[in-house]
Scaffold this motif. Sequence first.
Motif, PDB file in Angstrom:
ATOM      1  N   VAL A  88      53.881 139.049   0.565  1.00 18.72           N
ATOM      2  CA  VAL A  88      52.875 139.857   1.247  1.00 18.72           C
ATOM      3  C   VAL A  88      52.648 141.163   0.511  1.00 18.72           C
TER       4      VAL A  88
ATOM      5  N   SER B 233      56.577 130.478   5.325  1.00 12.77           N
ATOM      6  CA  SER B 233      57.066 131.674   5.996  1.00 12.77           C
ATOM      7  C   SER B 233      56.233 132.089   7.186  1.00 12.77           C
TER       8      SER B 233
ATOM      9  N   LEU C 290      50.821 135.727  10.615  1.00  9.60           N
ATOM     10  CA  LEU C 290      50.920 137.187  10.666  1.00  9.60           C
ATOM     11  C   LEU C 290      49.604 137.829  10.255  1.00  9.60           C
TER      12      LEU C 290
ATOM     13  N   SER D 167      56.682 148.175  14.825  1.00  6.25           N
ATOM     14  CA  SER D 167      57.119 147.590  13.564  1.00  6.25           C
ATOM     15  C   SER D 167      57.876 148.596  12.711  1.00  6.25           C
TER      16      SER D 167
ATOM     17  N   ALA E 263      63.150 136.743   5.010  1.00  5.33           N
ATOM     18  CA  ALA E 263      61.716 137.043   5.041  1.00  5.33           C
ATOM     19  C   ALA E 263      61.008 136.259   6.141  1.00  5.33           C
ATOM     20  N   GLU E 264      61.399 135.013   6.353  1.00  7.89           N
ATOM     21  CA  GLU E 264      60.779 134.212   7.397  1.00  7.89           C
ATOM     22  C   GLU E 264      61.098 134.767   8.776  1.00  7.89           C
TER      23      GLU E 264
ATOM     24  N   THR F 201      53.305 133.360   6.988  1.00 12.23           N
ATOM     25  CA  THR F 201      52.528 134.543   6.623  1.00 12.23           C
ATOM     26  C   THR F 201      51.099 134.455   7.126  1.00 12.23           C
TER      27      THR F 201
ATOM     28  N   GLU G 257      61.783 137.858   9.461  1.00 14.35           N
ATOM     29  CA  GLU G 257      61.061 139.119   9.609  1.00 14.35           C
ATOM     30  C   GLU G 257      59.578 138.874   9.876  1.00 14.35           C
ATOM     31  N   THR G 258      59.002 137.882   9.213  1.00 13.08           N
ATOM     32  CA  THR G 258      57.605 137.541   9.447  1.00 13.08           C
ATOM     33  C   THR G 258      57.386 137.114  10.888  1.00 13.08           C
TER      34      THR G 258
ATOM     35  N   LEU H 145      59.466 143.285   4.785  1.00 13.40           N
ATOM     36  CA  LEU H 145      58.252 142.482   4.698  1.00 13.40           C
ATOM     37  C   LEU H 145      58.424 141.442   3.602  1.00 13.40           C
ATOM     38  N   PRO H 146      57.956 140.214   3.818  1.00 11.68           N
ATOM     39  CA  PRO H 146      58.099 139.172   2.803  1.00 11.68           C
ATOM     40  C   PRO H 146      57.550 139.629   1.459  1.00 11.68           C
TER      41      PRO H 146
ATOM     42  N   THR I 286      55.047 139.021  13.595  1.00 10.47           N
ATOM     43  CA  THR I 286      53.963 138.284  14.247  1.00 10.47           C
ATOM     44  C   THR I 286      54.079 138.397  15.755  1.00 10.47           C
TER      45      THR I 286
END
Length: 249
Positions: free
Chosen positions: A129, A181, A186, A116, A84-85, A183, A87-88, A125-126, A92
């Motif tokens: 989120v 993460s 992002l 995306s 997840a990190e 987030t 992907e974030t 996506l985390p 971003t």
Amino acid sequence: MHVQDTHWSAAPLASAGRTGGGRAAPLRVDAQRNLEHVLRAAREVFGELGYGAPMEDVARRARVGVGTVYRRFPSKDVLVRRIAEEETARLTEQARTALGQEDEPWSALSRFLRTSVASGAGRLLPPQVLRVGVVEESPAPVAPIASAASVAEEARVPQQRSQAGAGELRLVDGDRAGGESGTAALLDVVGQLVERARAAGELRADVSVSDVLLVIATAAPALPDAAQQAAASARLLDILLEGLRSRPA
């Protein structure tokens, strides 16, 4: 998109391949290769089945024993956080690229969404989120759909707006949930894309950051055939983008 159902602890992510002193320990060639196989398999499995997929599926896809997976990632929570990190961070960077390279606000927003979705980001996506709930007119918000056991505090997404008398989407800021993460970064850069497009009169006034993230998740279906998946994603995104655009009064 499946929302993972494991408990997310507030403990910092333990990085694979790190010593007790915090410095990265060198991995043997075969260990490094196994790590790369596990990470690639985890992205594929979680992308197809959601973060609720078992570690055994990841091990099977990586063609390693499940014990090998657990040696690198002592719990599923740690592996999910790692994916997840990553992907974030990728999302971003895609948003920042669109923001910096596109002069037209709508072009910047649509470029970010297309990039995306094409990368399959919506399927990874985390989980925090996508922990979405609906707030009605009542002062007390409805509890988030997914478990919030690890959530210390629910935060409003930047630039979140709603129409009077209508339900309102709320998302949880992952950094407030005790994770690291990224987030918040992002949400901030996507918020800038949203605000620019709205200020230019090209985005519907009621569209929020959460709507944009939900578009990414919705327009990234997991289909067995890669060509069909790409075509379906592109078609669905075209329809969703039309729904986001403002219309002349």
